[in-house]
Design an enzyme around this catalytic site. Structure first.
Site: not given
Length: 199
Positions: A18, A40, A48
């Site tokens: 990522y 988000e 995350w």
């Protein structure tokens, strides 16, 4: 030769991928922006990496993050999402994602694209941080405050300044790789090419 990355991504291959391929890379694709807005806002109060592990499940559950489809979700679909163990089963977050999809479409109609809207806050030019350590990277800035305030005024939910700043970092509106990270230099060098792309 060892590749120097931002330390936060070194805990897993998923995080590294990522970091190397997405985080901080300028995006002018509305579908990408909508995907990150959904993810988000779902991440609020969670890590995350938890969301990244569920990302493919979200793609399936949310019709490939098509805002037009998400905007039409009804109570039957909400119930199905609440029964889906592959995503964060929080009614308020799910309802907010549907609400935000409708408002996302309104912004597209007003500005031509969501990309045009959000990049307009910084004149279409990525904001490049100059951080030497992770500790220096802010959780929010004046830029994220302004955009979050505007989105709130438009009716968006679960998108305060801190979450919005994460969005700016993820979509490359802000380059917050630390200066010793190899992606910091790559993105600075690629910046002129990124700016020639049309939203």
């Amino acid at each position: 030769m060892e590749v120097k990355r931002c330390e936060w991504c070194e805990s897993s291959d998923l995080y590294r991928c990522y970091h190397d391929t997405e985080w901080g890379t300028p995006s002018f694709d509305d579908k990408v922006h909508f995907e990150f807005l959904v993810l988000e806002s779902a991440q609020a109060g969670l890590s995350w990496i938890t969301i990244l592990k569920k990302r493919e499940n979200y793609r399936k559950a949310y019709d490939g993050f098509d805002p037009k489809k998400v905007a039409r979700y009804n109570e039957v679909k909400i119930t199905a999402l609440l029964d889906n163990p592959g995503i964060i089963r929080n009614r308020l977050k799910i309802e907010s994602s549907i609400n935000n999809a409708k408002l996302f479409l309104e912004i597209q109609k007003e500005f031509g694209s969501f990309s045009e809207y959000i990049w307009g806050f910084c004149g279409g030019k990525p904001v490049t941080g100059k951080w030497k350590t992770l500790a220096e990277i802010p959780a929010r800035t004046e830029l994220s405050d302004r955009i979050a305030a505007d989105l709130k005024k438009r009716g968006f939910k679960f998108l305060g300044s801190v979450i919005l700043y994460s969005h700016l970092q993820a979509t490359g509106v802000v380059n917050d790789h630390i200066r010793s990270c190899y992606r910091y230099k790559e993105l600075k060098e690629q910046m002129p090419q990124a700016l020639t792309r049309k939203p």
